[in-house]
Design an enzyme around this catalytic site. Structure first.
Site, short mmCIF file in Angstrom:
data_model
loop_
_atom_site.label_atom_id
_atom_site.label_comp_id
_atom_site.label_asym_id
_atom_site.label_seq_id
_atom_site.Cartn_x
_atom_site.Cartn_y
_atom_site.Cartn_z
N LYS A 275 -74.55 -76.22 22.48
CA LYS A 275 -73.31 -76.80 23.00
C LYS A 275 -72.56 -75.74 23.78
O LYS A 275 -72.24 -74.68 23.25
CB LYS A 275 -72.46 -77.31 21.83
N LYS B 183 -75.67 -80.28 25.06
CA LYS B 183 -74.40 -80.83 25.52
C LYS B 183 -73.65 -79.82 26.35
O LYS B 183 -73.57 -78.67 25.92
CB LYS B 183 -73.58 -81.20 24.28
C1 PBG Z 1 -65.47 -81.50 19.34
C2 PBG Z 1 -66.26 -82.31 20.29
C3 PBG Z 1 -66.08 -82.30 21.68
C4 PBG Z 1 -66.92 -83.28 22.19
C5 PBG Z 1 -67.62 -83.85 21.11
N1 PBG Z 1 -67.21 -83.23 19.94
C6 PBG Z 1 -65.14 -81.55 22.52
C7 PBG Z 1 -65.01 -80.09 22.42
O1 PBG Z 1 -65.89 -79.39 21.91
O2 PBG Z 1 -63.97 -79.60 22.84
C8 PBG Z 1 -67.00 -83.63 23.65
C9 PBG Z 1 -67.48 -84.97 23.99
C10 PBG Z 1 -67.18 -85.41 25.38
O3 PBG Z 1 -66.60 -84.68 26.21
O4 PBG Z 1 -67.52 -86.55 25.69
N2 PBG Z 1 -66.02 -80.74 18.40
#
Ligand code: PBG
Length: 330
Positions: A200, A254
């Protein structure tokens, strides 16, 4: 194998007719490949649109069953739940994450009862619950890894007990998959699986999601001390390997579209169930271009989703899930 040279070889031969194109298609997108992320809000009788995500709503619990009905009917295998916690319930430690009747757990209980055959994916991280917007607790100005693990493990067990089938840690703390697996097993939750947000990245493409959860305004600084640097690919391999060793059943990359190279590398190298998250910013930019008449919505949607399959993903988390499933079923 290159095939015959021109003029004996004419690649366009197999592109000439629809039926040959269908026959030789190497990859296919199906309803079974889709996971639909949904947002829940407190209160009742509420459907609150997300500004930068046309077509995406946050719904209150009394509307949740109806909200999910079409997805269930279309046969989408699973939904991923995200709670929008009101500001007054947030604090520095994210204690709301551990309240047994919080939005997430209430939603899980409700959906498990209404749709027993629908998979429920639960996001494990503290950012929906902290007033500083970070995914963990802060000690000496730093998101503290091990103190955060102590909360995440309890959060995961509680979600699983409420009916979440797939624990999806999105926090990027070190060691969280192993800690969560051990906690689940200790609680006797051996059938609960883990889909880790393994690779991520600290990304600009999460903007609309943070608005949807109300964590954008509160976020102090950025998430670069725990989410990955966009410059790295080998590091993603190490993250995925660690998570698989710690007990992840499935791994995720992601964001999605800007990171298809990572999806490809992960899928080829680990041969484990691999997912990609087409995040909020990707959805938003496509919608914006569609609104201006610059892209055809249906074609761009299907092409972007097929791209994930081609890159090697087994499935995609996408805000287009219901819309795509409708097209695929018709
Ligand atoms: C938070 C989380 C995020 C997303 C999923 N879980 C945002 C972040 O890490 O700030 C993003 C999902 C999206 O942008 O569609 N833990």
């Amino acid at each position: 194998m290159r095939g015959a040279d021109f003029p004996a070889g004419r690649p366009r031969r197999l592109r000439r007719e629809g039926w040959t194109r269908r026959l030789v298609a190497e990859h296919r997108l199906g309803v079974d490949d889709l996971i639909w992320p949904i947002f829940i809000v407190e209160g009742s009788g509420r459907t609150v649109p997300v500004a930068a995500m046309p077509g995406v709503d946050r719904v209150s619990l009394d509307r949740l069953e109806g909200h999910v009905a079409e997805a269930a009917k279309l046969g989408i295998p699973a939904v991923a739940l995200f709670p929008a916690t009101p500001a007054e319930r947030k604090d520095a430690e994210g204690t709301e994450a551990l309240r047994p009747d919080n939005l997430m757990c209430s939603a899980a209980r409700l959906l498990k009862r209404a749709y027993p055959g629908l998979g429920l994916v639960g996001d494990v991280a503290l950012d929906p619950y902290t007033d500083h917007g970070h995914d963990g607790v802060i000690r000496d100005g730093y998101v503290a890894n091990d103190d955060t693990l102590a909360v995440l493990t309890r959060q995961a067990v509680q979600q699983a007990q409420a009916g979440i089938d797939v624990i999806a840690p999105s926090d990027m703390m070190d060691g969280r998959v192993g800690a969560i697996r051990a906690a689940l097993d200790e609680a006797g939750l051996i059938h609960t699986s883990i889909m880790s947000y393994a690779a991520k990245y600290a990304s600009a493409f999460y903007g609309p999601f943070r608005d949807a959860l109300g964590s954008a305004k509160s976020l102090h600084g950025d998430k670069k001390t725990y989410q990955m640097d966009a410059a790295n690919t080998d590091e993603a391999m190490r993250e995925v390997e660690t998570d698989l060793r710690e007990g992840a059943d499935m791994v995720m990359v992601k964001p999605g579209m800007p990171y298809l190279d990572i999806v490809r590398r992960v899928a080829e190298r680990f041969e484990a169930p691999t997912f990609a998250y087409q995040v909020s910013g990707e959805y938003a930019m496509m919608c914006a271009a569609v609104e201006r008449g610059w892209l055809d919505r249906e074609r761009a949607m299907l092409e972007s989703l097929l791209g994930f399959k081609r890159a090697g993903a087994d499935g995609v988390l996408t805000y287009f899930a219901v819309e795509a499933a409708r097209v695929l079923r018709s």
